[in-house]
Enzyme design. Structure first.
Site, PDB file in Angstrom:
ATOM      1  N   ARG A 172      28.812  33.321  50.817  1.00 16.91           N
ATOM      2  CA  ARG A 172      30.159  34.004  50.871  1.00 16.91           C
ATOM      3  C   ARG A 172      29.839  35.299  51.257  1.00 16.91           C
ATOM      4  O   ARG A 172      28.458  35.342  52.011  1.00 16.91           O
ATOM      5  CB  ARG A 172      30.525  34.345  49.206  1.00 16.91           C
ATOM      6  CG  ARG A 172      29.420  34.473  48.014  1.00 16.91           C
ATOM      7  CD  ARG A 172      28.316  35.685  48.368  1.00 16.91           C
ATOM      8  NE  ARG A 172      29.325  36.856  48.425  1.00 16.91           N
ATOM      9  CZ  ARG A 172      28.640  38.128  48.926  1.00 16.91           C
ATOM     10  NH1 ARG A 172      27.452  37.957  49.306  1.00 16.91           N
ATOM     11  NH2 ARG A 172      29.470  38.993  49.026  1.00 16.91           N
ATOM     12  N   GLY A 173      30.806  36.219  51.595  1.00 19.31           N
ATOM     13  CA  GLY A 173      30.524  37.267  52.437  1.00 19.31           C
ATOM     14  C   GLY A 173      31.305  37.035  53.877  1.00 19.31           C
ATOM     15  O   GLY A 173      30.933  35.783  54.563  1.00 19.31           O
ATOM     16  N   ALA A 174      32.022  37.742  54.351  1.00 21.44           N
ATOM     17  CA  ALA A 174      33.019  37.344  55.400  1.00 21.44           C
ATOM     18  C   ALA A 174      32.037  36.997  56.645  1.00 21.44           C
ATOM     19  O   ALA A 174      32.293  36.083  57.150  1.00 21.44           O
ATOM     20  CB  ALA A 174      33.863  38.651  55.823  1.00 21.44           C
ATOM     21  N   ASN A 186      39.164  43.972  50.953  1.00 24.24           N
ATOM     22  CA  ASN A 186      37.705  43.850  50.678  1.00 24.24           C
ATOM     23  C   ASN A 186      37.879  43.365  49.274  1.00 24.24           C
ATOM     24  O   ASN A 186      38.695  43.328  48.686  1.00 24.24           O
ATOM     25  CB  ASN A 186      36.942  45.350  50.943  1.00 24.24           C
ATOM     26  CG  ASN A 186      35.212  45.080  50.713  1.00 24.24           C
ATOM     27  OD1 ASN A 186      34.853  44.139  51.369  1.00 24.24           O
ATOM     28  ND2 ASN A 186      34.635  45.797  50.008  1.00 24.24           N
ATOM     29  N   LYS A 187      36.631  43.217  48.886  1.00 26.17           N
ATOM     30  CA  LYS A 187      36.589  42.727  47.374  1.00 26.17           C
ATOM     31  C   LYS A 187      37.487  43.604  46.412  1.00 26.17           C
ATOM     32  O   LYS A 187      37.522  44.782  46.403  1.00 26.17           O
ATOM     33  CB  LYS A 187      35.118  43.029  46.756  1.00 26.17           C
ATOM     34  CG  LYS A 187      34.910  42.364  45.616  1.00 26.17           C
ATOM     35  CD  LYS A 187      35.256  41.111  45.332  1.00 26.17           C
ATOM     36  CE  LYS A 187      34.934  39.877  46.225  1.00 26.17           C
ATOM     37  NZ  LYS A 187      35.795  38.693  46.081  1.00 26.17           N
ATOM     38  N   ASP A 224      36.629  42.260  54.570  1.00 26.83           N
ATOM     39  CA  ASP A 224      36.911  41.003  54.873  1.00 26.83           C
ATOM     40  C   ASP A 224      38.092  40.765  56.152  1.00 26.83           C
ATOM     41  O   ASP A 224      38.049  39.812  56.692  1.00 26.83           O
ATOM     42  CB  ASP A 224      37.336  40.285  53.828  1.00 26.83           C
ATOM     43  CG  ASP A 224      36.336  39.902  52.822  1.00 26.83           C
ATOM     44  OD1 ASP A 224      35.943  40.808  52.188  1.00 26.83           O
ATOM     45  OD2 ASP A 224      35.945  38.649  52.738  1.00 26.83           O
ATOM     46  N   GLN A 241      28.736  40.217  42.249  1.00 19.89           N
ATOM     47  CA  GLN A 241      28.396  40.072  43.620  1.00 19.89           C
ATOM     48  C   GLN A 241      27.197  41.565  43.738  1.00 19.89           C
ATOM     49  O   GLN A 241      26.317  41.374  44.110  1.00 19.89           O
ATOM     50  CB  GLN A 241      29.060  40.428  44.787  1.00 19.89           C
ATOM     51  CG  GLN A 241      29.900  38.738  44.945  1.00 19.89           C
ATOM     52  CD  GLN A 241      31.340  38.884  44.502  1.00 19.89           C
ATOM     53  OE1 GLN A 241      31.500  39.481  43.384  1.00 19.89           O
ATOM     54  NE2 GLN A 241      32.118  38.199  45.173  1.00 19.89           N
TER      55      GLN A 241
HETATM   56  O1  MRU Z   1      34.282  37.060  47.694  1.00 14.25           O
HETATM   57  P1  MRU Z   1      33.233  37.348  48.439  1.00 14.25           P
HETATM   58  O2  MRU Z   1      31.827  37.650  47.802  1.00 14.25           O
HETATM   59  O3  MRU Z   1      32.942  36.451  49.662  1.00 14.25           O
HETATM   60  O4  MRU Z   1      33.667  38.878  48.990  1.00 14.25           O
HETATM   61  C1  MRU Z   1      32.817  39.574  49.748  1.00 14.25           C
HETATM   62  C2  MRU Z   1      33.275  40.868  50.148  1.00 14.25           C
HETATM   63  O5  MRU Z   1      34.240  41.312  49.735  1.00 14.25           O
HETATM   64  C3  MRU Z   1      32.476  41.740  51.297  1.00 14.25           C
HETATM   65  O6  MRU Z   1      32.409  43.032  50.704  1.00 14.25           O
HETATM   66  C4  MRU Z   1      32.754  41.273  52.496  1.00 14.25           C
HETATM   67  O7  MRU Z   1      32.888  40.176  52.789  1.00 14.25           O
HETATM   68  C5  MRU Z   1      31.800  42.179  53.824  1.00 14.25           C
HETATM   69  S1  MRU Z   1      30.610  41.206  53.636  1.00 14.25           S
HETATM   70  C6  MRU Z   1      29.578  41.985  54.837  1.00 14.25           C
END
Ligand code: MRU
Length: 358
Positions: free
Chosen positions: A60-62, A259-260, A249, A208
């Site tokens: 996970r994470g963009a 973002n989250k 994201d 996270q």
């Molecule tokens: O749902 P996730 O864990 O994929 O969400 C991740 C985030 O919101 C991060 O802050 C974002 O993807 C940036 S990661 C460098």
């Protein structure tokens, strides 16, 4: 505990944390749903497996989603035979991956890169074509690490010695091919010898911040303190936070960003208390096709993430639940956006996608 440090992988830079890597037709992924309890590496050979890993947040994470998607397309290409219609099959693979996580635009960006590589090399014999697709996925991974390091270098002057940085979710090595975006800035400050502290919000409901950010910063020897999400306003109002640094994201042309879920509230509290609020993201997170953040698609995840905790019920099982995974923070709350091209100040204009003209 099964933890495999990639044997003899050619990394451009040494890294302590390897969220995913490819070797000889296999994508290896550190399972983030099990951290920090267990360090387990999963192996994927086909598109379907990687799509599952992305959907279930094993990865996970963009930016990491983008890199995993690129490798999924390469694995799909490796599955093809002479008799297959390459164009049609690649479009099918794209379709399977596209819907896994709708908010992170890096996924679409990686698909575009892989489809383009497939098209421009389509004259090649099958084996060479497949090699070109693996090479493109490897390039995307290497570029991601380089972008994160550049984000760290550009962000470094924003982090004074003895700063306390508040971050949200995990925008670290685990959320990228390595090093991180928001945590890339933190790492750069730490590597430069600055004494900094990080306050990591736990990030309900998937945790996270608690599970991943605190794990990876402790592994790197960065001073990290875990707080609940509902404590952020308190610490911001007490003058205990020097600045906020988060990832993204998707960033619209005007700088609004997704973002989250919970990021928006932190941005409001930072503004109210005069604390600088920085977004750190590679240009693969920019979406110039959206003038603002209003139409960024927001993923809604299963209610189980709220009514259970580690498998145990923490709410009535039939309670109604909403579970949007992201929120959109308007650009007016953002002090600066740090990309690999530099530090961008308001008014933002990313309508050229690569954000180069600022
Ligand atoms: O749902 P996730 O864990 O994929 O969400 C991740 C985030 O919101 C991060 O802050 C974002 O993807 C940036 S990661 C460098």
């Amino acid at each position: 505990m099964i933890f495999v440090t990639p044997p003899g992988m050619p990394y451009s830079q040494p890294m302590a944390i390897h969220p995913l890597w490819y070797r000889d037709g296999v994508l290896y992924v550190l399972d983030q749903t099990l951290l920090p309890r267990k360090e387990v590496v999963r192996e994927y050979h086909h598109v379907e497996g990687v799509a599952y890993a992305i959907r279930t947040m094993i990865i996970r994470g963009a930016p990491a989603i983008g890199v995993a998607t690129a490798y999924a397309m390469a694995l799909g290409a490796l599955d093809l035979h002479e008799r297959d219609n390459r164009e049609q099959r690649m479009a099918e693979f794209r379709g399977r991956l596209e819907s896994t996580r709708p908010t992170a635009v890096n996924l679409r960006w990686a698909l575009d890169r892989m489809m383009n590589a497939a098209a421009i090399n389509s004259h090649l014999p099958l084996k060479e074509w497949q090699q070109q697709l693996v090479a493109e996925a490897n390039r995307i991974r290497e570029e991601d690490i380089a972008m994160c390091r550049a984000i760290g270098a550009h962000g470094l002057p924003l982090i004074p010695d003895k700063a306390t940085v508040l971050t949200y979710c995990n925008a670290g090595a685990l959320a990228t091919a390595g090093y991180g975006t928001a945590l890339g800035v933190v790492r750069a400050a730490h590597e430069a010898g600055r004494q900094i502290r990080v306050y990591a919000c736990e990030t309900r409901p998937f945790l996270q911040g608690a599970r991943l950010t605190s794990w990876e910063l402790m592994k790197d020897g960065v001073d990290v303190t875990l707080i609940c999400d509902n404590m952020a306003g308190h610490f911001l109002s007490r003058g205990e936070i020097t600045c906020v640094v988060v990832g993204a994201d998707r960033i619209a042309a005007n700088g609004d960003f997704a973002n989250k879920i919970g990021t928006y509230g932190v941005a409001l509290a930072a503004r109210e208390n005069g604390v600088p609020f920085y977004v750190a993201a590679p240009t693969s997170t920019l979406d110039a096709s959206l003038p603002d953040g209003k139409t960024i698609p927001i993923e809604e995840r299963s209610g189980h993430e709220l009514i259970q905790f580690a498998g145990d019920p923490i709410a009535p099982q039939d309670v109604k639940v909403r579970n949007p995974a992201f929120d959109v923070t308007p650009a007016r709350y953002v002090t600066a956006i740090i990309t690999e091209t530099g530090v961008h100040h308001p008014p933002f204009d990313f309508s050229s996608r690569r954000g180069e003209e600022e």
